[in-house]
Write an enzyme that holds these catalytic residues in place. Structure first.
Site, PDB file in Angstrom:
ATOM      1  N   ALA A 117      27.014  46.286  45.156  1.00 30.92           N
ATOM      2  CA  ALA A 117      26.621  47.249  46.152  1.00 30.92           C
ATOM      3  C   ALA A 117      25.669  46.458  47.219  1.00 30.92           C
ATOM      4  O   ALA A 117      25.052  45.458  46.910  1.00 30.92           O
ATOM      5  CB  ALA A 117      25.904  48.281  45.742  1.00 30.92           C
ATOM      6  N   GLY A 175      27.805  46.441  40.949  1.00 27.31           N
ATOM      7  CA  GLY A 175      29.117  47.120  41.377  1.00 27.31           C
ATOM      8  C   GLY A 175      30.468  46.569  41.505  1.00 27.31           C
ATOM      9  O   GLY A 175      31.381  47.319  41.350  1.00 27.31           O
ATOM     10  N   GLU A 197      31.545  46.414  38.229  1.00 26.99           N
ATOM     11  CA  GLU A 197      31.864  47.896  37.701  1.00 26.99           C
ATOM     12  C   GLU A 197      32.965  48.331  38.453  1.00 26.99           C
ATOM     13  O   GLU A 197      33.977  48.859  37.821  1.00 26.99           O
ATOM     14  CB  GLU A 197      30.739  48.871  38.223  1.00 26.99           C
ATOM     15  CG  GLU A 197      29.342  48.679  37.295  1.00 26.99           C
ATOM     16  CD  GLU A 197      28.027  49.104  37.753  1.00 26.99           C
ATOM     17  OE1 GLU A 197      28.074  49.148  39.087  1.00 26.99           O
ATOM     18  OE2 GLU A 197      27.301  49.837  37.124  1.00 26.99           O
ATOM     19  N   GLU A 226      21.311  44.201  38.181  1.00 27.78           N
ATOM     20  CA  GLU A 226      20.569  45.291  38.750  1.00 27.78           C
ATOM     21  C   GLU A 226      19.192  45.057  38.311  1.00 27.78           C
ATOM     22  O   GLU A 226      18.374  45.357  39.050  1.00 27.78           O
ATOM     23  CB  GLU A 226      21.138  46.561  38.533  1.00 27.78           C
ATOM     24  CG  GLU A 226      22.443  46.964  39.364  1.00 27.78           C
ATOM     25  CD  GLU A 226      23.684  46.416  38.429  1.00 27.78           C
ATOM     26  OE1 GLU A 226      23.830  45.640  37.431  1.00 27.78           O
ATOM     27  OE2 GLU A 226      24.843  47.133  38.748  1.00 27.78           O
TER      28      GLU A 226
HETATM   29  C1  HXC Z   1      24.403  42.605  50.389  1.00 34.27           C
HETATM   30  C2  HXC Z   1      24.945  40.320  50.059  1.00 34.27           C
HETATM   31  C3  HXC Z   1      24.982  40.785  48.700  1.00 34.27           C
HETATM   32  C4  HXC Z   1      24.614  42.252  48.136  1.00 34.27           C
HETATM   33  C5  HXC Z   1      25.391  38.751  48.825  1.00 34.27           C
HETATM   34  N1  HXC Z   1      25.226  39.228  49.982  1.00 34.27           N
HETATM   35  N2  HXC Z   1      25.160  39.627  47.885  1.00 34.27           N
HETATM   36  N3  HXC Z   1      24.555  41.422  50.871  1.00 34.27           N
HETATM   37  N4  HXC Z   1      24.531  43.146  49.185  1.00 34.27           N
HETATM   38  N5  HXC Z   1      25.034  42.682  47.242  1.00 34.27           N
HETATM   39  C6  HXC Z   1      24.954  38.407  51.246  1.00 34.27           C
HETATM   40  C7  HXC Z   1      23.650  37.392  51.351  1.00 34.27           C
HETATM   41  O1  HXC Z   1      22.662  38.042  51.673  1.00 34.27           O
HETATM   42  C8  HXC Z   1      24.207  36.442  52.528  1.00 34.27           C
HETATM   43  O2  HXC Z   1      24.140  36.997  53.656  1.00 34.27           O
HETATM   44  C9  HXC Z   1      25.499  35.964  52.136  1.00 34.27           C
HETATM   45  O3  HXC Z   1      25.950  37.376  51.327  1.00 34.27           O
HETATM   46  C10 HXC Z   1      25.770  35.133  51.133  1.00 34.27           C
HETATM   47  O4  HXC Z   1      25.041  35.223  49.957  1.00 34.27           O
HETATM   48  P1  HXC Z   1      24.166  33.885  49.322  1.00 34.27           P
HETATM   49  O5  HXC Z   1      23.266  34.559  48.433  1.00 34.27           O
HETATM   50  O6  HXC Z   1      23.708  33.058  50.554  1.00 34.27           O
HETATM   51  O7  HXC Z   1      25.446  33.139  48.706  1.00 34.27           O
HETATM   52  P2  HXC Z   1      25.046  32.294  47.168  1.00 34.27           P
HETATM   53  O8  HXC Z   1      23.658  31.470  47.430  1.00 34.27           O
HETATM   54  O9  HXC Z   1      26.344  31.618  47.170  1.00 34.27           O
HETATM   55  O10 HXC Z   1      24.591  33.152  46.050  1.00 34.27           O
HETATM   56  C11 HXC Z   1      25.668  34.226  45.830  1.00 34.27           C
HETATM   57  C12 HXC Z   1      25.038  35.526  44.856  1.00 34.27           C
HETATM   58  C13 HXC Z   1      23.825  36.074  45.501  1.00 34.27           C
HETATM   59  C14 HXC Z   1      24.402  34.915  43.578  1.00 34.27           C
HETATM   60  C15 HXC Z   1      26.353  36.403  44.738  1.00 34.27           C
HETATM   61  O11 HXC Z   1      24.303  36.312  46.984  1.00 34.27           O
HETATM   62  C16 HXC Z   1      23.477  37.164  45.140  1.00 34.27           C
HETATM   63  O12 HXC Z   1      22.698  37.233  44.015  1.00 34.27           O
HETATM   64  N6  HXC Z   1      23.851  38.407  45.571  1.00 34.27           N
HETATM   65  C17 HXC Z   1      23.228  39.732  44.902  1.00 34.27           C
HETATM   66  C18 HXC Z   1      24.014  40.247  43.629  1.00 34.27           C
HETATM   67  C19 HXC Z   1      23.497  41.505  43.194  1.00 34.27           C
HETATM   68  O13 HXC Z   1      22.197  41.502  42.772  1.00 34.27           O
HETATM   69  N7  HXC Z   1      24.283  42.597  43.040  1.00 34.27           N
HETATM   70  C20 HXC Z   1      24.038  43.621  42.476  1.00 34.27           C
HETATM   71  C21 HXC Z   1      23.863  44.617  43.606  1.00 34.27           C
HETATM   72  S1  HXC Z   1      23.194  46.116  43.188  1.00 34.27           S
HETATM   73  P3  HXC Z   1      23.238  36.263  54.898  1.00 34.27           P
HETATM   74  O14 HXC Z   1      23.375  37.258  55.840  1.00 34.27           O
HETATM   75  O15 HXC Z   1      21.910  35.692  54.221  1.00 34.27           O
HETATM   76  O16 HXC Z   1      24.356  34.822  54.999  1.00 34.27           O
HETATM   77  C22 HXC Z   1      24.458  47.034  42.866  1.00 34.27           C
HETATM   78  C23 HXC Z   1      24.155  48.396  41.978  1.00 34.27           C
HETATM   79  C24 HXC Z   1      25.491  49.075  42.149  1.00 34.27           C
HETATM   80  O17 HXC Z   1      25.665  46.553  42.738  1.00 34.27           O
HETATM   81  C25 HXC Z   1      25.170  50.401  41.876  1.00 34.27           C
HETATM   82  C26 HXC Z   1      26.351  51.220  41.652  1.00 34.27           C
HETATM   83  C27 HXC Z   1      26.936  51.753  42.978  1.00 34.27           C
END
Ligand code: HXC
Length: 258
Positions: free
Chosen positions: A65, A109, A112, A132
């Site tokens: 998400a 997400g 999921e 998460e």
């Molecule tokens: C918003 C995101 C994002 C996310 C990545 N980006 N994941 N933006 N929401 N979930 C953005 C980064 O901010 C970045 O933007 C660009 O995408 C590239 O990401 P990087 O981190 O620079 O890439 P990398 O170093 O290769 O790392 C990849 C990654 C990391 C490991 C996937 O991005 C990461 O850990 N992302 C978050 C994953 C996460 O926690 N997901 C769960 C979310 S909560 P910029 O502008 O800086 O270039 C969830 C709850 C669901 O899903 C609930 C149900 C609906």
């Protein structure tokens, strides 16, 4: 129909939906999930379509998400705004088969969403996780519910409590994905699988999807009874006559979805 966060196309009887927010690794927001739901419902209603594939990019199926969109929300925002229930689960209403073709990250997400599809074909680059916990939240779209059903309690606990990622090999071994293919063959393999399904009898395919899903919602005895009802109803279909006649005549079946 034109969309801003997804790309859609059809190839024969198969619909392909690509999640398309490349700068945010296909992070899922309300706009994207709304469009995904609309596209799915449109393909569900389209009689030419027999199977749907959802994919992302080479780098990410979806990295979860959209954290930027969620960071400032408070309890009443997510509760009153029906975050998740409003449009995250439209996919569950789709009776046609939906395949997830996953390359790169399928996190939170994103994992999921892949689990809401009927099965997952993974590229050898795929990485699955429920991170998460590291953000101070619990998974909210089925991570704590579908993952234990797909893998095991031990693996699901490990994934949800540590937030670590698992690679494609571990995911296949655990039963989360049905097959692993080389990354450069992912779409081809998924489209071929979808095309093969789309050439079968749609009512039968829909009954099978329904029946397998029933296995997760019922006791074994109830599920077996349900399956038997579906089995008996197949004999009311022209497609059952055609399928068996084609076998006897040693020719491919020509199903009419009737
Ligand atoms: C918003 C995101 C994002 C996310 C990545 N980006 N994941 N933006 N929401 N979930 C953005 C980064 O901010 C970045 O933007 C660009 O995408 C590239 O990401 P990087 O981190 O620079 O890439 P990398 O170093 O290769 O790392 C990849 C990654 C990391 C490991 C996937 O991005 C990461 O850990 N992302 C978050 C994953 C996460 O926690 N997901 C769960 C979310 S909560 P910029 O502008 O800086 O270039 C969830 C709850 C669901 O899903 C609930 C149900 C609906």
């Amino acid at each position: 129909m034109s969309y801003e966060n997804i790309l859609v196309e059809t190839q024969g009887k198969v619909a392909l939906i690509r999640l398309n927010r490349p700068k945010a690794l296909n992070a899922l927001n309300d706009a994207l999930m709304g469009e995904l739901g609309e596209a799915l419902l449109a393909f569900e209603a389209d009689e030419q379509i027999g199977c749907i594939v959802i994919t992302g990019s080479e780098k990410a199926f979806a990295a979860g998400a959209d954290i930027l969109g969620m960071a400032s929300l408070n309890f009443i925002d997510v509760h009153k705004g029906e975050f998740i229930t409003r449009n995250w689960e439209t996919i569950r209403r789709i009776r046609k088969p939906v395949i997830a073709a996953v390359a790169g990250f399928a996190l939170g997400g994103g994992c999921e969403l892949a689990m809401m599809c009927d099965f997952i074909i993974a590229a050898d680059t795929a990485k699955f996780g429920q991170p998460e916990v590291k953000l101070g939240i619990v998974p909210g779209a089925g991570g704590t519910q579908r993952l234990p059903r797909a893998v095991s309690k031990a693996k699901a606990m490990d994934m949800c409590l540590t937030g670590r990622m698992m690679d494609a090999v571990e995911a296949e071994r655990a039963g989360l994905v049905s097959r692993i293919v080389p990354a450069d063959k992912l779409l081809e393999e998924a489209m071929t699988a979808a095309g093969n399904i789309a050439d079968l009898s749609l009512p039968v395919v829909m009954m099978i999807k329904d029946s397998v899903n029933r296995a997760y919602e019922s006791t074994l005895a109830e599920g077996i009874k349900y399956e038997r009802g579906q089995f008996y109803s197949c004999f009311a279909l022209e497609d059952q006559k055609e399928g068996m006649k084609a076998f006897i005549e040693k020719r491919p079946a020509n199903f009419k979805n009737a």
